[in-house]
Design an enzyme around this catalytic site. Structure first.
Site, PDB file in Angstrom:
ATOM      1  N   ARG A 177       0.828  -1.197   0.000  1.00 51.65           N
ATOM      2  CA  ARG A 177       0.000   0.000   0.000  1.00 51.65           C
ATOM      3  C   ARG A 177       0.866   1.251   0.000  1.00 51.65           C
ATOM      4  O   ARG A 177       1.788   1.381   0.783  1.00 51.65           O
ATOM      5  CB  ARG A 177      -0.895   0.019   1.238  1.00 51.65           C
TER       6      ARG A 177
ATOM      7  N   ARG B  33      -6.232   1.503  -3.019  1.00 47.65           N
ATOM      8  CA  ARG B  33      -5.251   0.833  -2.178  1.00 47.65           C
ATOM      9  C   ARG B  33      -5.339  -0.679  -2.322  1.00 47.65           C
ATOM     10  O   ARG B  33      -6.420  -1.240  -2.491  1.00 47.65           O
ATOM     11  CB  ARG B  33      -5.376   1.272  -0.727  1.00 47.65           C
TER      12      ARG B  33
ATOM     13  N   ASP C  55      -6.690  -2.043   2.794  1.00 53.40           N
ATOM     14  CA  ASP C  55      -7.014  -1.078   3.844  1.00 53.40           C
ATOM     15  C   ASP C  55      -7.534  -1.881   5.028  1.00 53.40           C
ATOM     16  O   ASP C  55      -8.461  -2.668   4.877  1.00 53.40           O
ATOM     17  CB  ASP C  55      -8.101  -0.121   3.328  1.00 53.40           C
TER      18      ASP C  55
ATOM     19  N   ASP D 128      -8.909  -1.636   8.950  1.00 58.38           N
ATOM     20  CA  ASP D 128      -9.411  -0.722   9.976  1.00 58.38           C
ATOM     21  C   ASP D 128      -9.919  -1.516  11.167  1.00 58.38           C
ATOM     22  O   ASP D 128     -10.518  -2.574  11.003  1.00 58.38           O
ATOM     23  CB  ASP D 128     -10.582   0.105   9.435  1.00 58.38           C
TER      24      ASP D 128
HETATM   25  P1  AMP Z   1      -6.839   5.073   6.250  1.00 54.06           P
HETATM   26  O1  AMP Z   1      -6.287   6.011   5.222  1.00 54.06           O
HETATM   27  O2  AMP Z   1      -8.298   4.771   6.069  1.00 54.06           O
HETATM   28  O3  AMP Z   1      -6.042   3.808   6.375  1.00 54.06           O
HETATM   29  O4  AMP Z   1      -6.739   5.792   7.681  1.00 54.06           O
HETATM   30  C1  AMP Z   1      -5.559   6.477   8.042  1.00 54.06           C
HETATM   31  C2  AMP Z   1      -5.423   6.676   9.551  1.00 54.06           C
HETATM   32  O5  AMP Z   1      -6.636   6.540  10.268  1.00 54.06           O
HETATM   33  C3  AMP Z   1      -4.496   5.684  10.186  1.00 54.06           C
HETATM   34  O6  AMP Z   1      -3.173   6.123  10.078  1.00 54.06           O
HETATM   35  C4  AMP Z   1      -4.971   5.598  11.627  1.00 54.06           C
HETATM   36  O7  AMP Z   1      -4.046   6.190  12.533  1.00 54.06           O
HETATM   37  C5  AMP Z   1      -6.273   6.373  11.631  1.00 54.06           C
HETATM   38  N1  AMP Z   1      -7.353   5.688  12.341  1.00 54.06           N
HETATM   39  C6  AMP Z   1      -8.215   6.271  13.223  1.00 54.06           C
HETATM   40  N2  AMP Z   1      -9.087   5.388  13.698  1.00 54.06           N
HETATM   41  C7  AMP Z   1      -8.800   4.190  13.113  1.00 54.06           C
HETATM   42  C8  AMP Z   1      -9.370   2.890  13.212  1.00 54.06           C
HETATM   43  N3  AMP Z   1     -10.418   2.628  14.002  1.00 54.06           N
HETATM   44  N4  AMP Z   1      -8.797   1.898  12.472  1.00 54.06           N
HETATM   45  C9  AMP Z   1      -7.761   2.151  11.658  1.00 54.06           C
HETATM   46  N5  AMP Z   1      -7.176   3.364  11.510  1.00 54.06           N
HETATM   47  C10 AMP Z   1      -7.686   4.373  12.230  1.00 54.06           C
END
Ligand code: AMP
Length: 137
Positions: free
Chosen positions: A82, A91, A94, A96
């Site tokens: 990624r 991506r 991803d 979460d």
């Molecule tokens: P993304 O671009 O969707 O991967 O999100 C980027 C940032 O979201 C990551 O660097 C995390 O620090 C932040 N983040 C905040 N809450 C969450 C969560 N519940 N799970 C994953 N990432 C999170």
């Protein structure tokens, strides 16, 4: 052990393979085991143009803190190629954290329950598929 729900999404390359590889890597994180895997669903990208996503949710049990788990998930995202080119860019993977036990977390790096939990339909559907008794308040 704490029950944690993690969402997986891919909209680049071999999406199914990317998700399978990520699940395998998550299963190999220290003190962490995979408990359930939802079916994979196709979704439209949100907030940005681009290819459709393939998405799924897994239930894991872990002794890691939420912050440590997030670090491990970010490492897996990087290992699977990624690139953080721009916000909401396509991506390969991803990952979460949707729910971490019944904890509420709000730090600079982490918001749990995931802020989009209520508005992304597939999050709810996939969570309830693998955990029908889950209370999503
Ligand atoms: P993304 O671009 O969707 O991967 O999100 C980027 C940032 O979201 C990551 O660097 C995390 O620090 C932040 N983040 C905040 N809450 C969450 C969560 N519940 N799970 C994953 N990432 C999170």
């Amino acid at each position: 052990m704490i029950d944690v729900f993690v969402s997986l999404g891919s909209n680049l390359g071999n999406k199914k393979k990317n998700i399978e590889k990520a699940v395998k890597k998550i299963g190999a994180i220290e003190n962490t085991k995979i408990e359930k895997i939802s079916s994979l669903v196709k979704t439209k990208p949100h907030q940005a143009p681009g290819p459709n996503y393939l998405n799924g949710v897994i239930k894991i049990a872990t002794t890691l803190s939420a912050e440590k788990l997030l670090d491990s998930l970010k490492k897996i995202e990087t290992e699977l190629g990624r690139k953080r080119s721009f916000k909401n860019a396509p991506r390969t993977i991803d990952l979460d954290i949707l729910l971490y036990g019944n904890k509420k977390i709000k730090t600079k790096n982490l918001i749990v329950p995931h802020p989009k939990l209520k508005i992304r339909d597939f999050f709810k559907k996939s969570l309830l598929e693998i955990e029908p008794n889950l209370k999503l308040v």
